[in-house]
Motif scaffolding. Structure first.
Motif, PDB file in Angstrom:
ATOM      1  N   SER A  23       0.820  -1.221   0.000  1.00 46.15           N
ATOM      2  CA  SER A  23       0.000   0.000   0.000  1.00 46.15           C
ATOM      3  C   SER A  23       0.847   1.261   0.000  1.00 46.15           C
ATOM      4  N   GLY A  24       2.091   1.176   0.462  1.00 45.74           N
ATOM      5  CA  GLY A  24       2.957   2.344   0.509  1.00 45.74           C
ATOM      6  C   GLY A  24       2.624   3.312   1.621  1.00 45.74           C
ATOM      7  N   LEU A  25       1.704   2.934   2.509  1.00 46.63           N
ATOM      8  CA  LEU A  25       1.283   3.795   3.612  1.00 46.63           C
ATOM      9  C   LEU A  25       2.341   3.815   4.707  1.00 46.63           C
ATOM     10  N   GLU A  26       2.735   5.020   5.104  1.00 49.12           N
ATOM     11  CA  GLU A  26       3.719   5.159   6.188  1.00 49.12           C
ATOM     12  C   GLU A  26       2.962   5.563   7.450  1.00 49.12           C
ATOM     13  N   ALA A  27       2.552   4.547   8.233  1.00 48.96           N
ATOM     14  CA  ALA A  27       1.704   4.815   9.394  1.00 48.96           C
ATOM     15  C   ALA A  27       1.969   3.771  10.470  1.00 48.96           C
ATOM     16  N   LEU A  38       2.218  -1.465  12.771  1.00 50.20           N
ATOM     17  CA  LEU A  38       2.850  -0.584  11.803  1.00 50.20           C
ATOM     18  C   LEU A  38       2.717  -1.140  10.395  1.00 50.20           C
ATOM     19  N   SER A  39       2.792  -0.243   9.437  1.00 49.90           N
ATOM     20  CA  SER A  39       2.739  -0.637   8.039  1.00 49.90           C
ATOM     21  C   SER A  39       4.116  -1.111   7.575  1.00 49.90           C
ATOM     22  N   ARG A  40       4.134  -1.693   6.376  1.00 51.86           N
ATOM     23  CA  ARG A  40       5.404  -2.178   5.831  1.00 51.86           C
ATOM     24  C   ARG A  40       6.387  -1.033   5.612  1.00 51.86           C
ATOM     25  N   SER A  41       5.874   0.098   5.130  1.00 52.27           N
ATOM     26  CA  SER A  41       6.749   1.249   4.894  1.00 52.27           C
ATOM     27  C   SER A  41       7.346   1.760   6.194  1.00 52.27           C
ATOM     28  N   ALA A  42       6.545   1.760   7.266  1.00 46.61           N
ATOM     29  CA  ALA A  42       7.066   2.194   8.566  1.00 46.61           C
ATOM     30  C   ALA A  42       8.133   1.236   9.063  1.00 46.61           C
ATOM     31  N   GLU A  44      10.178  -0.479   7.211  1.00 49.26           N
ATOM     32  CA  GLU A  44      11.396  -0.320   6.405  1.00 49.26           C
ATOM     33  C   GLU A  44      12.229   0.879   6.819  1.00 49.26           C
ATOM     34  N   ILE A  45      11.607   1.880   7.465  1.00 50.61           N
ATOM     35  CA  ILE A  45      12.394   3.041   7.909  1.00 50.61           C
ATOM     36  C   ILE A  45      12.889   2.871   9.344  1.00 50.61           C
ATOM     37  N   GLY A  46      12.695   1.669   9.925  1.00 47.73           N
ATOM     38  CA  GLY A  46      13.288   1.379  11.227  1.00 47.73           C
ATOM     39  C   GLY A  46      12.367   1.437  12.412  1.00 47.73           C
ATOM     40  N   ILE A  47      11.079   1.663  12.204  1.00 43.42           N
ATOM     41  CA  ILE A  47      10.134   1.705  13.312  1.00 43.42           C
ATOM     42  C   ILE A  47       9.751   0.277  13.677  1.00 43.42           C
ATOM     43  N   ARG A  48       9.644   0.002  14.978  1.00 44.08           N
ATOM     44  CA  ARG A  48       9.358  -1.346  15.456  1.00 44.08           C
ATOM     45  C   ARG A  48       8.230  -1.310  16.491  1.00 44.08           C
ATOM     46  N   ILE A  49       7.529  -2.447  16.618  1.00 43.42           N
ATOM     47  CA  ILE A  49       6.496  -2.575  17.641  1.00 43.42           C
ATOM     48  C   ILE A  49       7.146  -2.491  19.027  1.00 43.42           C
ATOM     49  N   GLY A  50       6.544  -1.729  19.903  1.00 41.18           N
ATOM     50  CA  GLY A  50       7.093  -1.498  21.239  1.00 41.18           C
ATOM     51  C   GLY A  50       7.879  -0.216  21.354  1.00 41.18           C
ATOM     52  N   ARG A  54       7.677   8.935  20.571  1.00 35.77           N
ATOM     53  CA  ARG A  54       8.718   9.944  20.353  1.00 35.77           C
ATOM     54  C   ARG A  54       9.823   9.389  19.461  1.00 35.77           C
ATOM     55  N   SER A  55      10.234   8.149  19.713  1.00 36.84           N
ATOM     56  CA  SER A  55      11.268   7.541  18.869  1.00 36.84           C
ATOM     57  C   SER A  55      10.764   7.339  17.453  1.00 36.84           C
ATOM     58  N   ALA A  56       9.463   6.985  17.316  1.00 40.08           N
ATOM     59  CA  ALA A  56       8.902   6.815  15.973  1.00 40.08           C
ATOM     60  C   ALA A  56       8.907   8.135  15.214  1.00 40.08           C
ATOM     61  N   ARG A  57       8.539   9.220  15.884  1.00 43.93           N
ATOM     62  CA  ARG A  57       8.592  10.537  15.253  1.00 43.93           C
ATOM     63  C   ARG A  57      10.024  10.907  14.876  1.00 43.93           C
ATOM     64  N   GLY A  58      10.972  10.462  15.699  1.00 41.64           N
ATOM     65  CA  GLY A  58      12.366  10.752  15.383  1.00 41.64           C
ATOM     66  C   GLY A  58      12.841  10.059  14.115  1.00 41.64           C
ATOM     67  N   ARG A  59      12.261   8.904  13.801  1.00 39.09           N
ATOM     68  CA  ARG A  59      12.630   8.206  12.560  1.00 39.09           C
ATOM     69  C   ARG A  59      11.988   8.842  11.339  1.00 39.09           C
ATOM     70  N   SER A  60      10.774   9.391  11.519  1.00 41.50           N
ATOM     71  CA  SER A  60      10.084  10.001  10.388  1.00 41.50           C
ATOM     72  C   SER A  60       9.067  11.003  10.906  1.00 41.50           C
ATOM     73  N   HIS A  61       9.244  12.268  10.514  1.00 43.75           N
ATOM     74  CA  HIS A  61       8.285  13.294  10.931  1.00 43.75           C
ATOM     75  C   HIS A  61       6.981  13.184  10.153  1.00 43.75           C
TER      76      HIS A  61
END
Length: 540
Positions: A23-27, A38-42, A44-50, A54-61
């Motif tokens: 889907s290409g959704l970054e969410a 999290l979505s697949r795109s999220a 791929e940019i390093g976001i993980r469950i748990g 704040r850390s998720a925002r730091g990976r992608s605004h």
């Protein structure tokens, strides 16, 4: 401990929303300021469950953070439950996206845990959740071990721990798997990095340093507080059912009537000291029926059971609307399966759990206006080393978590030498109630002696028990002579050394504390100071 097979869909919060890998959704889905899906795109940019928000925002605004919808997750979990009925009808569902099964209930049929795990994965894989979104094999984790908690850890690693090897498997785990409390983040700094390190400590040391929270984590690491111990079933089968002459198309009236019909049996069980932890819910439509087993370790009431009826009916309605149309509900049945002892709830003076009536609020505000600001105070449990100092008083409208700078709290409780400040500056609760090494763990004593009457603690030969400077008892406690009479000692716990204000020669104190279990079932908390024993508190 029983063998338990556990499965989970860790990214269920995202899958239930229909997010696909292309889907290409970054969410991400968040709950309690943590990422739970999290979505697949999220990913791929390093976001993980748990991860924290704040850390998720730091990976992608640009990432979209969506609040979790637990009701929707439960509704869309219905097809997964339906698929698992082909494996076994004995699955217990703790929450949407996970469940477990006792190996003993299906062991003879499957023969090996490997075959059962493979059957679970095959049943879930390919299940259509929403809008053509299917669950893939990589979305599912499954494992087995001795005990529920160990099985959840094994499932996260897609591992089947051999019978008898669970203790070795658990010992290698970091203490962070026991939860996410602040205390667990402190343990590695103290050199307690693994569960083996935690279990190597003495229980008395854990209780002294970490209190009741430390004891709870210690028991969890031992596997003693996973699934509540089951009571025997009542003397008759407890089933609640209802049927309708004409199909009812709306779900709300069915749920409303279910609350009223379930209330009486659940209340009767509570009066007998039991609370329901597992129930089988059967919902019947004009075309088919569905049965599911639900588990809630904290215990069901009539509303939570009726909610399970709702979830199943809404899941069936969605499936039937897509296939041949929805004709309505013709009946339902709830079978109460498992029970545990009820620990009850502590009510206030008015018999209301934590709610102050509006009329009383107005009266207290009026009294404060007459007597002056902060003249009305309420007791609050606080940290302290001595039981007689564990109650403080705060103004009735001030939150417990607020401390201040500037003004002193009026000293209302005898024996409380500490000063509690009030005002507008907010600090974390841990800042005002830090750990109290040497303090007693919960539960609190039933009776506390402010004057500490003198007692005698004797060994079997009638000699007075003494405590060395290194905290070692000279003799085994056998008899306690107190103002209430003489009692035989069944067992004891401790001693614990307490040292206060060692930097102040005039106010410094050093004494030992011992917990005695007497033959009449009561427990006495005694202290020894300068070779003399005193009664501090009683548990009954």
């Amino acid at each position: 401990m029983p063998r338990v097979v556990h499965f989970a869909i860790p990214n269920w919060s995202a899958i239930s929303r229909g997010w696909t890998s292309d889907s290409g959704l970054e969410a991400a889905v968040v709950a309690d300021r943590k990422v739970v899906g999290l979505s697949r795109s999220a990913f791929e940019i390093g976001i993980r469950i748990g991860m924290s928000t704040r850390s998720a925002r730091g990976r992608s605004h640009a990432i979209a953070l969506l609040e979790r919808d637990p009701i929707q997750e439960l509704r869309r979990f219905f097809p997964v439950q339906q698929a698992l009925t082909s494996v076994s009808p004995y699955f217990r569902y703790v929450s949407a996206g996970s469940g477990y099964l006792h190996w003993s209930s299906v062991g003879r049929y499957f023969g090996s845990e490997e075959k059962l795990v493979r059957a679970i994965r095959e049943a879930i894989t390919g299940t259509d959740v929403v809008d053509g979104v299917e669950i893939s094999d990589s979305d599912v984790v499954c494992g087995a071990a001795d005990g529920y908690f160990a099985a959840t850890l094994a499932a996260g690693m897609n591992l089947i721990v051999p019978p008898g090897a669970t203790r070795e498997f658990m010992d290698a785990m970091p203490v962070s798997v026991l939860g996410d409390s602040e205390m667990l983040s402190l343990l590695p700094q103290l050199g307690i990095k693994s569960i083996a390190n935690l279990l190597s400590m003495r229980v008395s040391d854990i209780s002294t340093r970490f209190g009741s929270e430390g004891i709870a984590l210690y028991r969890l690491a031992l596997g003693e507080e996973e699934v509540p111990d089951l009571l025997q079933l009542p003397d008759r089968k407890v089933s609640i059912e209802s049927s309708f002459e004409q199909p009812i198309r709306e779900v709300e009236p069915v749920v409303f009537s279910a609350i009223a019909e379930i209330r009486a049996p659940v209340t009767e069980l509570l009066d007998r000291g039991m609370v329901v932890t597992s129930a089988e819910v059967t919902t019947i439509t004009s075309k088919t029926s569905s049965s599911r087993s639900w588990t809630l370790f904290s215990g069901f009431d009539e509303r939570s059971l009726a909610e399970r009826v709702r979830w199943q009916l809404e899941g069936m309605m969605n499936c039937e609307v897509e296939e041949s149309g929805w004709d309505g509900v013709v009946g339902w049945r709830v079978d109460l399966i498992e029970f545990v002892p009820s620990h009850g709830s502590q009510l206030d003076l008015l018999g209301i759990p934590g709610v102050i009536p509006e009329g009383m609020t107005r009266a207290m505000a009026r009294a404060e206006a007459i007597l002056g600001p902060e003249s009305l105070v309420v007791p609050v449990a606080v940290g302290a080393r001595s039981p007689d100092q564990t109650v403080d008083f705060l103004p009735w409208q001030r939150p417990v978590g607020e401390v201040s700078a500037g003004r002193k709290m009026p000293a209302r409780s005898r024996g409380s030498g500490r000063r509690r400040l009030i005002g507008s500056r907010k600090l974390p609760v841990d800042a005002q109630d830090p750990p109290w090494p040497g303090g007693i763990a919960d539960p609190r004593p039933a009776a506390v002696y402010l004057d500490r009457p003198a007692v005698e603690l004797l060994d079997q030969a009638g000699s007075l028990i003494s405590l060395s400077g290194r905290g070692e008892l000279h003799g085994v406690p056998f008899q306690l002579n107190s103002p209430k009479g003489s009692f035989l000692v069944r067992s004891h716990l401790g001693p614990w050394l307490v040292e206060q204000r060692w930097w102040d020669d005039e106010r410094s104190q050093r004494y030992g504390r011992l917990l005695l279990l007497l033959h009449d079932g009561s427990a006495y908390l005694v202290v020894v100071n300068s070779g003399r024993w005193f009664l501090e508190a009683i548990y009954d």
